[in-house]
Design a protein around this motif. Structure first.
Motif, PDB file in Angstrom:
ATOM      1  N   LEU A  33      45.325  42.302  58.397  1.00 27.86           N
ATOM      2  CA  LEU A  33      44.627  43.549  58.686  1.00 27.86           C
ATOM      3  C   LEU A  33      44.823  44.435  57.459  1.00 27.86           C
ATOM      4  CD1 LEU A  33      45.652  44.251  62.398  1.00 27.86           C
ATOM      5  CD2 LEU A  33      43.821  42.802  61.505  1.00 27.86           C
ATOM      6  N   LEU A  34      43.749  44.674  56.741  1.00 29.95           N
ATOM      7  CA  LEU A  34      43.815  45.362  55.456  1.00 29.95           C
ATOM      8  C   LEU A  34      43.030  46.661  55.510  1.00 29.95           C
ATOM      9  CD1 LEU A  34      44.558  45.172  52.353  1.00 29.95           C
ATOM     10  CD2 LEU A  34      42.324  44.102  52.052  1.00 29.95           C
ATOM     11  N   GLY A  35      43.616  47.733  55.007  1.00 30.89           N
ATOM     12  CA  GLY A  35      42.913  49.002  54.990  1.00 30.89           C
ATOM     13  C   GLY A  35      43.812  50.113  54.499  1.00 30.89           C
ATOM     14  N   ARG A 168      59.100  42.070  45.931  1.00 36.53           N
ATOM     15  CA  ARG A 168      57.859  41.845  46.669  1.00 36.53           C
ATOM     16  C   ARG A 168      57.228  40.513  46.278  1.00 36.53           C
ATOM     17  NH1 ARG A 168      55.203  46.151  45.153  1.00 36.53           N
ATOM     18  NH2 ARG A 168      56.299  47.443  46.685  1.00 36.53           N
ATOM     19  N   ALA A 169      57.219  40.234  44.977  1.00 43.17           N
ATOM     20  CA  ALA A 169      56.663  38.972  44.500  1.00 43.17           C
ATOM     21  C   ALA A 169      57.478  37.787  45.015  1.00 43.17           C
ATOM     22  CB  ALA A 169      56.621  38.965  42.970  1.00 43.17           C
ATOM     23  N   ASP A 170      58.809  37.922  44.996  1.00 46.47           N
ATOM     24  CA  ASP A 170      59.667  36.847  45.509  1.00 46.47           C
ATOM     25  C   ASP A 170      59.421  36.608  46.991  1.00 46.47           C
ATOM     26  OD1 ASP A 170      60.772  36.583  43.011  1.00 46.47           O
ATOM     27  OD2 ASP A 170      62.601  37.718  43.487  1.00 46.47           O
ATOM     28  N   MET A 171      59.283  37.681  47.761  1.00 47.88           N
ATOM     29  CA  MET A 171      59.127  37.541  49.208  1.00 47.88           C
ATOM     30  C   MET A 171      57.740  37.034  49.589  1.00 47.88           C
ATOM     31  SD  MET A 171      62.035  37.923  50.345  1.00 47.88           S
ATOM     32  CE  MET A 171      61.439  37.523  51.994  1.00 47.88           C
ATOM     33  N   LEU A 172      56.751  37.289  48.745  1.00 50.27           N
ATOM     34  CA  LEU A 172      55.443  36.675  48.988  1.00 50.27           C
ATOM     35  C   LEU A 172      55.569  35.159  48.946  1.00 50.27           C
ATOM     36  CD1 LEU A 172      52.825  38.843  47.041  1.00 50.27           C
ATOM     37  CD2 LEU A 172      52.825  38.313  49.483  1.00 50.27           C
ATOM     38  N   GLY A 173      56.344  34.667  47.990  1.00 48.87           N
ATOM     39  CA  GLY A 173      56.599  33.231  47.926  1.00 48.87           C
ATOM     40  C   GLY A 173      57.335  32.728  49.152  1.00 48.87           C
ATOM     41  N   ASP A 193      47.997  46.415  50.850  1.00 48.61           N
ATOM     42  CA  ASP A 193      48.031  45.817  49.528  1.00 48.61           C
ATOM     43  C   ASP A 193      47.110  44.598  49.502  1.00 48.61           C
ATOM     44  OD1 ASP A 193      48.850  44.057  47.327  1.00 48.61           O
ATOM     45  OD2 ASP A 193      50.536  45.437  47.060  1.00 48.61           O
ATOM     46  N   GLN A 194      46.023  44.683  48.746  1.00 43.94           N
ATOM     47  CA  GLN A 194      45.036  43.612  48.727  1.00 43.94           C
ATOM     48  C   GLN A 194      45.600  42.314  48.180  1.00 43.94           C
ATOM     49  OE1 GLN A 194      42.107  43.859  45.463  1.00 43.94           O
ATOM     50  NE2 GLN A 194      42.888  45.901  45.131  1.00 43.94           N
ATOM     51  N   SER A 195      46.523  42.376  47.219  1.00 45.20           N
ATOM     52  CA  SER A 195      47.075  41.142  46.650  1.00 45.20           C
ATOM     53  C   SER A 195      47.853  40.361  47.703  1.00 45.20           C
ATOM     54  CB  SER A 195      47.962  41.456  45.444  1.00 45.20           C
ATOM     55  OG  SER A 195      49.066  42.261  45.820  1.00 45.20           O
ATOM     56  N   GLU A 196      48.608  41.055  48.564  1.00 43.83           N
ATOM     57  CA  GLU A 196      49.319  40.380  49.644  1.00 43.83           C
ATOM     58  C   GLU A 196      48.342  39.689  50.580  1.00 43.83           C
ATOM     59  OE1 GLU A 196      51.949  42.999  51.713  1.00 43.83           O
ATOM     60  OE2 GLU A 196      52.875  43.756  49.891  1.00 43.83           O
ATOM     61  N   ALA A 197      47.272  40.381  50.933  1.00 45.46           N
ATOM     62  CA  ALA A 197      46.277  39.808  51.839  1.00 45.46           C
ATOM     63  C   ALA A 197      45.633  38.570  51.233  1.00 45.46           C
ATOM     64  CB  ALA A 197      45.219  40.861  52.175  1.00 45.46           C
ATOM     65  N   LEU A 198      45.288  38.630  49.943  1.00 47.78           N
ATOM     66  CA  LEU A 198      44.631  37.492  49.301  1.00 47.78           C
ATOM     67  C   LEU A 198      45.575  36.292  49.190  1.00 47.78           C
ATOM     68  CD1 LEU A 198      42.684  39.377  46.493  1.00 47.78           C
ATOM     69  CD2 LEU A 198      41.688  38.215  48.475  1.00 47.78           C
ATOM     70  N   ALA A 231      33.843  45.845  49.169  1.00 45.68           N
ATOM     71  CA  ALA A 231      33.740  45.519  47.749  1.00 45.68           C
ATOM     72  C   ALA A 231      34.654  46.407  46.922  1.00 45.68           C
ATOM     73  CB  ALA A 231      32.300  45.675  47.286  1.00 45.68           C
ATOM     74  N   SER A 232      34.712  47.686  47.261  1.00 46.16           N
ATOM     75  CA  SER A 232      35.521  48.638  46.510  1.00 46.16           C
ATOM     76  C   SER A 232      36.999  48.501  46.833  1.00 46.16           C
ATOM     77  CB  SER A 232      35.047  50.061  46.807  1.00 46.16           C
ATOM     78  OG  SER A 232      35.832  51.010  46.124  1.00 46.16           O
ATOM     79  N   PHE A 233      37.335  48.356  48.122  1.00 48.61           N
ATOM     80  CA  PHE A 233      38.743  48.335  48.528  1.00 48.61           C
ATOM     81  C   PHE A 233      39.395  47.008  48.170  1.00 48.61           C
ATOM     82  CE2 PHE A 233      42.372  48.127  51.392  1.00 48.61           C
ATOM     83  CZ  PHE A 233      42.903  49.402  51.234  1.00 48.61           C
ATOM     84  N   LEU A 234      38.669  45.908  48.322  1.00 52.81           N
ATOM     85  CA  LEU A 234      39.220  44.586  48.050  1.00 52.81           C
ATOM     86  C   LEU A 234      38.804  44.162  46.642  1.00 52.81           C
ATOM     87  CD1 LEU A 234      40.803  42.194  49.242  1.00 52.81           C
ATOM     88  CD2 LEU A 234      38.626  41.238  49.993  1.00 52.81           C
ATOM     89  N   GLY A 235      39.610  44.480  45.661  1.00 48.19           N
ATOM     90  CA  GLY A 235      39.321  44.074  44.300  1.00 48.19           C
ATOM     91  C   GLY A 235      38.761  45.150  43.410  1.00 48.19           C
ATOM     92  N   GLY A 236      38.493  46.337  43.951  1.00 47.13           N
ATOM     93  CA  GLY A 236      38.065  47.457  43.130  1.00 47.13           C
ATOM     94  C   GLY A 236      36.789  47.212  42.364  1.00 47.13           C
ATOM     95  N   ALA A 237      35.760  46.678  43.037  1.00 45.89           N
ATOM     96  CA  ALA A 237      34.511  46.344  42.362  1.00 45.89           C
ATOM     97  C   ALA A 237      33.767  47.596  41.909  1.00 45.89           C
ATOM     98  CB  ALA A 237      33.608  45.531  43.294  1.00 45.89           C
ATOM     99  N   ASN A 238      33.017  47.468  40.824  1.00 45.88           N
ATOM    100  CA  ASN A 238      32.045  48.487  40.440  1.00 45.88           C
ATOM    101  C   ASN A 238      30.852  48.401  41.386  1.00 45.88           C
ATOM    102  OD1 ASN A 238      32.909  49.672  37.678  1.00 45.88           O
ATOM    103  ND2 ASN A 238      33.154  47.467  37.379  1.00 45.88           N
TER     104      ASN A 238
END
Length: 351
Positions: A33-35, A168-173, A193-198, A231-238
């Motif tokens: 759940l991302l937002g 955070r990076a270690d715990m993602l693993g 955090d979009q990176s965690e979701a991806l 598009a904007s929230f997930l990846g910060g698209a133009n």
């Protein structure tokens, strides 16, 4: 066990924290759940856990309606941001807490505690108190406690938010490893955090203003976002304004080859890393659009520099330039090259 939320609505007085929320999570699936803050994602998780009572709608676990069931009878494992470990209990006793509350035989409690501590790599810490552990270690113990009761559903509410970047990076693993070791569990993971979701999710449910905006497999949402917000929230698209005529799409008066106009889709979506910057003196050919802009800002971010270019008729375009490529200075005129393979169309939002 499947998790199903049907038209779940939660009000706190006059405040609507969740509105008409529909979602299904299959056994063995991880849904994030991302937002942004206040979007309703934690409220949705608390409704599944039984910590809040929906004003409307139903919640089912494995097909059984649990809307009116207290949290302790739902058989769900929960890990929250601050871990909520009992400070007066040693690590082993924290992990054993749910098993003892369920009156499991002593031998089973000892065996399960040992299994869980081994799974999270904390066997040698069994006699320590929570205050003697680092943040990452406390999180591992919280996960071990949640899994000790063998839940069919695991709820994670921003479990990495209190950790520094390295931890955070270690715990993602560690969480990726956890998914492999308990493949049949349904996981609902709340994060902003979009990176965690991806990294972790099979599907992502994007939320905004107490509502579900989009839900789809993570790769699909990133590659072809169905809405401007996602598009904007997930990846910060133009998100760039385009003109459509018949089936053709034009950006700053130039035809965008390979894109076909669609009704109600009037923004060109392209992510900063997909765009190239060139000196106006170069004549490189790009399968897409090349427009001239002026650099208005440059931010060095380690591996990349973010360059903001002002393009007439388009507005600001953000570009991520790797460190091994040419980075223009503020005020310089540049060619902004948009490869067609990185472009898609999304609807403009009302207002």
């Amino acid at each position: 066990m499947t998790v199903e939320l049907e038209d779940v609505t939660v009000h706190f007085g006059r405040t609507c924290a969740l509105e008409g929320f529909d979602l299904s999570v299959a056994a063995g699936e991880t849904v994030a759940l991302l937002g942004p803050s206040g979007s309703g994602k934690s409220t949705a998780l608390k409704a599944v856990a039984g910590f809040v009572r929906p004003s409307r709608g139903r919640i089912r676990l494995g097909g059984s309606d649990v809307t009116d069931l207290p949290p302790a009878k739902r058989g769900i494992g929960v890990v929250v941001q601050q871990y909520a470990l009992f400070p007066h209990l040693r690590v082993a006793d924290n992990v054993a807490f749910g098993l003892r509350a369920a009156r499991k035989p002593k031998a089973e409690v000892v065996r399960r505690v040992g299994e869980m501590l081994e799974m999270v790599g904390m066997t040698s810490y069994a006699r320590r108190f929570p205050r003697e552990l680092s943040g990452g270690q406390q999180q591992r113990i919280a996960i071990a406690r949640a899994l000790a009761i063998r839940p069919s559903v695991l709820l994670l509410d921003e479990p990495l938010a209190a950790l520094d970047a390295r931890l955070r990076a270690d715990m993602l693993g560690e969480l990726q490893k956890l998914r492999r070791e308990v493949p049949d569990i349904a996981i609902v993971y709340v994060t902003h955090d979009q990176s965690e979701a991806l990294v972790l999710a099979d599907r992502i449910a994007v939320m905004r203003d107490a509502r579900l905006v989009d839900v789809a497999p993570a790769a699909d949402l990133y590659a072809a976002p169905p809405s401007a917000f996602t598009a904007s929230f997930l990846g910060g698209a133009n998100l760039l304004p385009v003109e459509t005529s018949g089936d053709s799409v034009k950006l700053a008066g130039q035809l965008v080859p390979g894109l076909q106009a669609a009704r109600d889709k009037s923004l060109l979506c392209i992510r900063p890393h997909a765009i190239r910057l060139e000196s106006p003196s170069r004549g490189d050919e790009v399968s897409g659009v090349r427009v001239v802009g002026r650099v208005v800002a440059v931010q060095w971010r380690g591996a990349v520099s973010q360059v903001v270019c002002e393009v007439d008729g388009v507005g600001d375009v953000r570009v991520e330039v790797p460190v091994d490529r040419w980075v223009p200075g503020v005020g310089e005129r540049v060619v902004v090259a948009l490869p067609v393979e990185g472009c898609s169309l999304v609807p403009a939002e009302a207002g």
